[in-house]
Design an enzyme around this catalytic site. Sequence first.
Site, PDB file in Angstrom:
ATOM      1  N   SER A 125       0.835  -1.199   0.000  1.00 14.73           N
ATOM      2  CA  SER A 125       0.000   0.000   0.000  1.00 14.73           C
ATOM      3  C   SER A 125       0.866   1.243   0.000  1.00 14.73           C
ATOM      4  CB  SER A 125      -0.872  -0.023   1.261  1.00 14.73           C
ATOM      5  OG  SER A 125      -1.476   1.232   1.457  1.00 14.73           O
ATOM      6  N   TYR A 150      -2.307  -1.598  10.931  1.00 14.01           N
ATOM      7  CA  TYR A 150      -2.553  -2.035   9.540  1.00 14.01           C
ATOM      8  C   TYR A 150      -1.370  -1.653   8.656  1.00 14.01           C
ATOM      9  CZ  TYR A 150      -3.811  -1.458   4.702  1.00 14.01           C
ATOM     10  OH  TYR A 150      -3.760  -1.482   3.338  1.00 14.01           O
ATOM     11  N   LYS A 154       1.789  -3.998   6.514  1.00 16.94           N
ATOM     12  CA  LYS A 154       2.222  -3.929   5.110  1.00 16.94           C
ATOM     13  C   LYS A 154       3.738  -3.753   5.038  1.00 16.94           C
ATOM     14  CE  LYS A 154      -1.668  -4.729   3.235  1.00 16.94           C
ATOM     15  NZ  LYS A 154      -1.882  -6.007   2.538  1.00 16.94           N
TER      16      LYS A 154
END
Length: 337
Positions: A125, A150, A154
């Site tokens: 991302s 979150y 990644k």
Amino acid sequence: MKIVVTGGLGFIGSHTVVELQNEGFEVVAIDNLSNSSIEVLDGIERITGKKPLFENIDLREKAAVQEFFKKHTDVVGVIHFAASKAVGESVENPLLYYENNVNALVYILQEMIKLPKANLIFSSSCTVYGQAEKMPITEDASVQPAMSPYGNTKQIGEEIIFDVANVTNLNSVLLRYFNPIGAHSSAEIGELPLGVPQNLVPFITQTALGLRKELSVFGNDYPTEDGTCIRDYIHVVDLAKAHVIALQRLLKEANQEQVEIFNLGTGTGSSVLEVITAFEKVSGQKLPYKIVPRRSGDVISAYANTDKANDVLGWKAKLTLEDALEDAWKWEKKIRS
Ligand code: UD1
């Protein structure tokens, strides 16, 4: 050639399954249906004429992952989408995010590296860049400390892949998505957010249908032209196609490094108010909205420099913001009808 798509019934996963099948790949979709519906398989079949193989597996179960790869020894590539992606939820429940997004990746890699060909496409991302200093963002912009569990998953995922590739046969492409939106133009598959949508476009389409009273625009005092945040909204079908191209690069052994990174965006930034105006244009109706205070954790601006994906992958986003909003709107109306 057999390709595994984890999270294959999810938003980006299902569109990628369609593009893979259109290119003649045999797909096995893995999904635990935690944020998707089994009916997505029918949508994929209506578009492509073929239902992918499907396995309901929770990738946090190591034994189930082992069993899957024992059964499918002819897998030549894995596209790993299965992950949790709600920023706020990750702050509330970090261990769920580390288990789902990190453990699952480890278990998959442990099995993949036993295969003759370990080709992995990983969903990363643009969140890894945080608030980048320079726009548009190139792949060599520094990775900033994550602003949420979150985002951290990644970054950790990317690091795990680099470390594993260092000592194994793993080849991987890390795709850093900007803001995926839209739906398949057939309106057979699209985004199915659970509960109240956290992301802008599903909130807009639900508001336009009257399911939500009004959109809250999170801040209009940012240092941008109209004061609202800038993002790079990319049509999910363009994004899905990039996965197929990245996979083909690995299968042809055309990659120049064992791990390569590409930004996937359109290269154009749009403000929240510009998205609202574009939506009003394609839907022909006014969208009720109000300005509210900033949402914590939002960066001011993020849009991609896509030169590397254009030049090296030979991929370019073709669909516009209007195309994506039109398809998202068509999809929303269809699922509520
Ligand atoms: C968010 C995540 C990102 C993640 C992506 C996955 C944050 C800070 N970032 O991206 O890490 O990869 O989702 O889906 O959560 N907006 C409104 N009103 C709304 C919803 C959004 O004004 O009701 C604005 C936001 O402030 C932002 C823009 O719309 O400026 C896009 O928001 P969103 O769709 O949530 O995406 P990101 O925040 O960019």
